[in-house]
Design a protein around this motif. Structure first.
Motif, mmCIF file in Angstrom:
data_model
loop_
_atom_site.group_PDB
_atom_site.id
_atom_site.type_symbol
_atom_site.label_atom_id
_atom_site.label_comp_id
_atom_site.label_asym_id
_atom_site.label_seq_id
_atom_site.Cartn_x
_atom_site.Cartn_y
_atom_site.Cartn_z
ATOM 1 N N THR A 64 48.634 22.861 0.357
ATOM 2 C CA THR A 64 48.253 22.666 1.766
ATOM 3 C C THR A 64 46.768 22.909 2.043
ATOM 4 O OG1 THR A 64 50.503 23.243 2.454
ATOM 5 C CG2 THR A 64 48.785 23.281 4.148
ATOM 6 N N PRO A 65 46.199 24.044 1.638
ATOM 7 C CA PRO A 65 44.767 24.233 1.915
ATOM 8 C C PRO A 65 43.864 23.249 1.197
ATOM 9 C CG PRO A 65 45.634 26.033 0.565
ATOM 10 C CD PRO A 65 46.807 25.250 1.034
ATOM 11 N N ILE A 66 44.259 22.808 -0.008
ATOM 12 C CA ILE A 66 43.445 21.805 -0.716
ATOM 13 C C ILE A 66 43.452 20.487 0.058
ATOM 14 C CG2 ILE A 66 43.252 20.414 -2.807
ATOM 15 C CD1 ILE A 66 44.343 22.765 -4.385
ATOM 16 N N ALA A 67 44.646 20.059 0.503
ATOM 17 C CA ALA A 67 44.738 18.825 1.299
ATOM 18 C C ALA A 67 43.962 18.976 2.601
ATOM 19 C CB ALA A 67 46.203 18.495 1.576
ATOM 20 N N TRP A 68 44.042 20.146 3.218
ATOM 21 C CA TRP A 68 43.316 20.416 4.468
ATOM 22 C C TRP A 68 41.809 20.284 4.258
ATOM 23 C CZ3 TRP A 68 39.942 24.541 5.608
ATOM 24 C CH2 TRP A 68 39.601 24.674 6.961
ATOM 25 N N LEU A 69 41.298 20.871 3.182
ATOM 26 C CA LEU A 69 39.874 20.813 2.889
ATOM 27 C C LEU A 69 39.411 19.382 2.632
ATOM 28 C CD1 LEU A 69 39.428 23.944 0.583
ATOM 29 C CD2 LEU A 69 38.402 23.591 2.834
ATOM 30 N N LEU A 70 40.190 18.626 1.871
ATOM 31 C CA LEU A 70 39.820 17.245 1.563
ATOM 32 C C LEU A 70 39.784 16.386 2.825
ATOM 33 C CD1 LEU A 70 41.840 16.660 -1.742
ATOM 34 C CD2 LEU A 70 39.364 16.876 -1.504
ATOM 35 N N ARG A 72 39.409 17.460 5.994
ATOM 36 C CA ARG A 72 38.319 17.928 6.846
ATOM 37 C C ARG A 72 36.980 17.393 6.336
ATOM 38 N NH1 ARG A 72 38.750 22.385 10.378
ATOM 39 N NH2 ARG A 72 36.509 22.029 10.660
ATOM 40 N N ALA A 73 36.786 17.437 5.022
ATOM 41 C CA ALA A 73 35.530 16.965 4.431
ATOM 42 C C ALA A 73 35.335 15.460 4.624
ATOM 43 C CB ALA A 73 35.496 17.301 2.938
ATOM 44 N N SER A 74 36.442 14.730 4.771
ATOM 45 C CA SER A 74 36.374 13.278 4.953
ATOM 46 C C SER A 74 36.371 12.867 6.417
ATOM 47 C CB SER A 74 37.563 12.610 4.239
ATOM 48 O OG SER A 74 37.563 12.938 2.864
ATOM 49 N N TRP A 78 42.872 16.757 10.141
ATOM 50 C CA TRP A 78 43.290 17.751 9.161
ATOM 51 C C TRP A 78 44.768 18.104 9.274
ATOM 52 C CZ3 TRP A 78 45.425 22.282 10.882
ATOM 53 C CH2 TRP A 78 45.172 22.636 12.206
ATOM 54 N N ARG A 79 45.362 17.850 10.449
ATOM 55 C CA ARG A 79 46.783 18.163 10.612
ATOM 56 C C ARG A 79 47.669 17.290 9.728
ATOM 57 N NH1 ARG A 79 47.342 21.542 14.961
ATOM 58 N NH2 ARG A 79 45.580 21.579 16.420
ATOM 59 N N LEU A 80 47.138 16.165 9.274
ATOM 60 C CA LEU A 80 47.904 15.293 8.379
ATOM 61 C C LEU A 80 47.993 15.851 6.967
ATOM 62 C CD1 LEU A 80 46.806 11.704 9.489
ATOM 63 C CD2 LEU A 80 48.889 12.953 10.064
#
Length: 280
Positions: A64-70, A72-74, A78-80
């Motif tokens: 979850t946090p890795i997907a959140w970071l990716l 957000r960075a893009s 981020w909720r997705l």
């Protein structure tokens, strides 16, 4: 996948498929019955199922946090991150694990699926909605089936034979019905922004496989337990994410593209991953 193909053909050639009714039946009746029966009666030891549940929790805590970071960075919503993390552990994961590893595999897969359901229908739903709805959470038959099944197992409750047989019969409907529904759901989806969907699907798939093998190694898992953890982590994005995206006003087109492309890709990568697991 033959049952999924039946759903695909049904969508194009058959009469109207009552998707809303079937989804409600599975989520509110049949799947809770399967969850309760499997958790309460599985011959796999409670310690082994508990280890799988803990490993599944770690998978989600890492993913979850890795997907959140990716995201957000893009510059994406981020909720997705929930849609990237929650795989099709029900419609696809349960039958694959059952056919590959038998009853032991199904028990492990149900433990993983139970953890994912607990997280999705509590924290996941709250993240997508932007708020917490305790009332909706308390009405979830799936969540009640999970804690009741665990309680029955821990307390060694002896349920009447007719009750267990009825629950088992209801649970046997789940896998074939979910596979047919999967085919119907995918047939009605269209992927927009194909290049973006392909890129994010590739990133998500590679990340999921790496996390699955990494957590399995971390917990020292072998055999069916290792295979189930990797498969359940690596399965394509769950169709249910589309329904949640629509419910909470998220980017359903992006989610549908992710679902469609990861499922098409799974035709290629899942057999390779499964072949490696069975041979190693």
């Amino acid at each position: 996948m033959c049952l999924a193909l039946i759903g695909l053909v049904w969508y194009h050639r058959g009469p109207h498929f009552p998707l809303a009714f079937v989804t409600t039946l599975v989520l509110n009746v049949c799947l809770p019955a399967l969850l309760f029966h499997t958790l309460a009666t599985a011959e796999t030891s409670s310690a082994s199922l508990g280890g799988m549940a803990l490993a599944a929790l770690v998978v989600h805590l890492i993913f979850t946090p890795i997907a959140w970071l990716l995201l957000r960075a893009s510059g994406k919503d981020w909720r997705l991150c929930i849609s990237h993390v929650v795989g099709n552990t029900g419609n696809l994961g349960l039958p694959v694990c059952y056919f590959a590893f038998g009853e032991e595999g199904l028990a492990y897969a149900m433990a993983f699926f139970a953890v994912q359901c607990l997280l999705l229908f509590s924290l996941g739903d709250a993240i997508l909605a932007g708020s917490t709805n305790i009332k909706r959470l308390m009405k979830s038959p799936i969540l009640h089936a999970i804690w009741l099944g665990v309680a029955a197992r821990l307390l060694a409750l002896k349920l009447p034979v007719f009750a267990l047989e009825s629950l088992q019969l209801l649970g046997q409907i789940v896998i074939p019905l979910m596979l047919i529904t999967l085919g119907v759901s995918l047939a009605g989806m269209r992927a927009s922004q194909l290049s973006s969907s392909l890129a994010w699907s590739l990133i998500r798939t590679v990340l999921a496989i790496a996390i699955g093998f990494g957590v399995a190694a971390l917990f020292g898992m072998e055999g069916a337990a290792r295979g189930v953890l990797v498969i359940e982590t690596a399965v394509p994005v769950a169709v249910f994410n589309f329904l949640l995206a629509v419910r909470h006003g998220r980017n359903e087109e992006e989610v549908s593209g992710l679902i469609l492309v990861t499922h098409l890709g799974s035709i290629l990568y899942l057999p390779l991953v499964l072949g490696f697991l069975l041979s190693s």
